[in-house]
Write an enzyme that holds these catalytic residues in place. Structure first.
Site, short mmCIF file in Angstrom:
data_model
loop_
_atom_site.label_atom_id
_atom_site.label_comp_id
_atom_site.label_asym_id
_atom_site.label_seq_id
_atom_site.Cartn_x
_atom_site.Cartn_y
_atom_site.Cartn_z
CD GLN A 160 134.16 1.87 7.58
OE1 GLN A 160 133.55 2.30 6.62
NE2 GLN A 160 133.84 2.20 8.82
CG ASP B 237 134.85 9.80 5.71
OD1 ASP B 237 133.63 10.00 5.83
OD2 ASP B 237 135.37 8.67 5.82
CE LYS C 215 130.43 4.27 5.60
NZ LYS C 215 131.71 4.25 6.30
#
Ligand code: NAD
Length: 280
Positions: A96, A119, A52
């Protein structure tokens, strides 16, 4: 032999699009920023976080990785999220997953400001998706749709079968396909005869985490098969689909590696850019 749905090619395209949008934002004095929080030292998570960061560098997004110790408390984690919510350099906050088992994932996710929820896992954004309203869409499902469109796979009117009903992949993928007018069947671990369902699919999405779950006899000839699974077998990365067998039957298939995983990162970049543009 099936058409290969090439994640590398489509992700490159999406990253170039994101880079062009970043450039336009920078001309207006806005640099999109992403904060990634990693708790603990899970090697797979470390790899994802690194990829990322690299993608951010490629498209010109400012990125900050915050690594917390395995024994971080819920209060410490949520305090950091609150600080990032107020941080003007940061447009998107990514926590994460999975978190170490002593931490409450849902509660931590609910602390991310919905307008920085890159997200799309916050209940507000999940609800917007459910209602087909504009909002941040989860990266993997969004990447699957991007891949289908780029591959020229018709979605409107197709019968899509999604295997796996997680909140981060299966369920939102089913909702996005429904939004695009597919007829959607959502299968899971309690589906009695999986093969009976998957054989109906014009578009088959496997998001389970079990190598070789989808075999050639479970696939309708000519179907588009999207393999979301990431499994490590004898040190090798494989999906949920028996690639060799299924590619002889399917009309199109996404490989692992080189498929959906790359799309996920590319869509993350797109989401950061959208959040930055909205905030600007
Ligand atoms: P999960 O464990 O949360 O969900 C798995 C789902 O599979 C569940 O809904 C369960 O009901 C279903 N399932 C389990 N066994 C089944 C069976 N025998 N038949 C039918 N359904 C069954 O997993 P997840 O987070 O949704 O991830 C799924 C897979 O996708 C994993 O391999 C994960 O690593 C991978 N993944 C890939 C990406 C990517 O970018 N490529 C992103 C996220 C997850």
């Amino acid at each position: 032999m099936a058409q290969i749905l090439d994640g590398r090619k489509y992700a490159d395209l999406a990253l170039d699009e994101a880079a062009a949008k970043v450039e336009a934002l920078k001309k207006k004095g806005v640099t999109p920023g992403l904060a990634v929080i990693l708790v603990g030292d899970d090697p797979a998570s470390q790899t994802y976080v690194r990829s990322k960061g690299k993608a951010c560098d490629r498209v010109g997004i400012y990125s900050r990785t915050l690594i917390l110790a395995e024994d971080t408390t819920q209060a410490e984690l949520e305090k950091l999220i609150m600080e990032l919510n107020r941080d003007t350099q940061i447009d998107g906050i990514l926590l994460q997953l999975p978190l170490p088992p002593h931490l409450d994932e849902q509660h931590a996710l609910s602390c991310i400001a919905p307008e920085k929820d890159v997200d799309g896992f916050h209940a507000l954004n999940a609800g917007r998706l459910m209602l087909s309203l504009e909002g941040v869409q989860p990266c993997t499902p969004k990447g699957i749709l991007y891949m289908l469109r780029q591959g020229g796979i018709p979605i409107d009117g197709a019968h899509a079968v999604v295997v796996g009903r997680s909140n981060i992949v299966g369920k939102p993928t089913a909702l996005l396909l429904l939004k695009e007018n597919a007829t959607v069947t959502l299968c899971h671990s309690h589906t009695p005869d999986l093969k009976e369902q998957t054989r109906q699919a014009d578009i088959l999405v496997a998001a389970v985490g079990k190598p070789q779950l989808i075999t050639a006899d479970m696939v309708k000839p000519g179907a588009a098969v999207i393999d979301v699974g990431i499994n490590r077998v004898n040190g090798r990365l494989v999906g949920d689909v028996d690639f060799a067998g299924v590619s002889a039957v399917a009309g199109a298939i996404s490989p692992v590696p080189g498929g959906v995983g790359l799309m996920t990162v590319a869509m993350l970049m797109d989401n950061v850019v959208s959040l930055a543009a909205a905030r600007a």
